[in-house]
Design a protein around this motif. Structure first.
Motif, PDB file in Angstrom:
ATOM      1  N   TYR A   1       0.840  -1.190   0.000  1.00 34.06           N
ATOM      2  CA  TYR A   1       0.000   0.000   0.000  1.00 34.06           C
ATOM      3  C   TYR A   1       0.883   1.251   0.000  1.00 34.06           C
ATOM      4  CZ  TYR A   1      -3.131   3.689   1.357  1.00 34.06           C
ATOM      5  OH  TYR A   1      -3.817   4.883   1.384  1.00 34.06           O
ATOM      6  N   GLN A   2       1.896   1.277   0.839  1.00 40.06           N
ATOM      7  CA  GLN A   2       2.794   2.435   0.902  1.00 40.06           C
ATOM      8  C   GLN A   2       3.549   2.623  -0.414  1.00 40.06           C
ATOM      9  OE1 GLN A   2       2.519   4.584   3.274  1.00 40.06           O
ATOM     10  NE2 GLN A   2       1.198   3.252   4.485  1.00 40.06           N
TER      11      GLN A   2
ATOM     12  N   LYS B   1       0.187   3.452  -3.046  1.00 38.69           N
ATOM     13  CA  LYS B   1      -0.830   4.411  -2.609  1.00 38.69           C
ATOM     14  C   LYS B   1      -2.108   4.354  -3.459  1.00 38.69           C
ATOM     15  CE  LYS B   1       1.529   6.577   0.632  1.00 38.69           C
ATOM     16  NZ  LYS B   1       1.189   6.549   2.015  1.00 38.69           N
TER      17      LYS B   1
END
Length: 163
Positions: free
Chosen positions: A112-113, A116
């Motif tokens: 996810y990081q 995004k």
């Protein structure tokens, strides 16, 4: 003036379980321009939430190019709300205390990081083409031979005395 439009990678996911826990499967469909890629895995013993989460993780891991906008469509409030309601941020701040499926959430947080993506909830069984397709394919995957072992889940059951 230059055109700043970037095509969006869209990901549609669904998980299925026969019992909860029980045999489980997921399907993720990635679309980009006129291309589609389908990912699917099935497990001998897992939970529906783990399948929903694993579908998103594996779909993001399949993306080779960073910097493109990504949209994820899921009927799992568990996954979508974790991001959109900032549960993920709070879980990290609190050291992942009392979080179920922490092994997958840690993995999710990494991808996810990196990408995004934006997450969108779609109502399941509501005639959304890709959600219906993912659901149908995930249920079909439950009956395929040679399921994988969800090692971390089964280990947690052993540690709790359930297995």
């Amino acid at each position: 003036m230059t055109d700043r439009y970037q095509p969006v990678i869209k990901i549609y996911t669904d998980g299925a379980c026969s019992g909860n826990p029980g045999p489980g499967a997921y399907v993720a469909i990635l679309t980009f321009k006129d291309k589609e890629k389908i990912l699917s895995r099935h497990f001998r013993l897992t939970t529906n939430n783990r399948m929903e989460l694993m579908a998103v993780i594996d779909a993001l891991k399949a993306i080779k190019t960073e910097g493109r906008p990504i949209e994820i469509y899921s009927d799992s409030k568990y996954v979508v709300d974790a991001v959109n309601k900032h549960w993920l941020t709070n879980w990290k701040r609190n050291g992942w205390k009392k979080v179920k499926n922490v092994d997958l959430w840690l993995e999710f947080d990494k991808v996810y990081q990196k990408f995004k993506p934006k997450l969108f909830w779609v109502k399941g069984h509501n005639n959304h083409h890709y959600n219906e397709l993912c659901d149908r394919m995930a249920v079909e995957a439950l009956s395929k031979p040679n399921p994988e072992t969800d090692v971390m889940f089964e280990k947690s059951l052993e540690n709790s005395g359930f297995l």
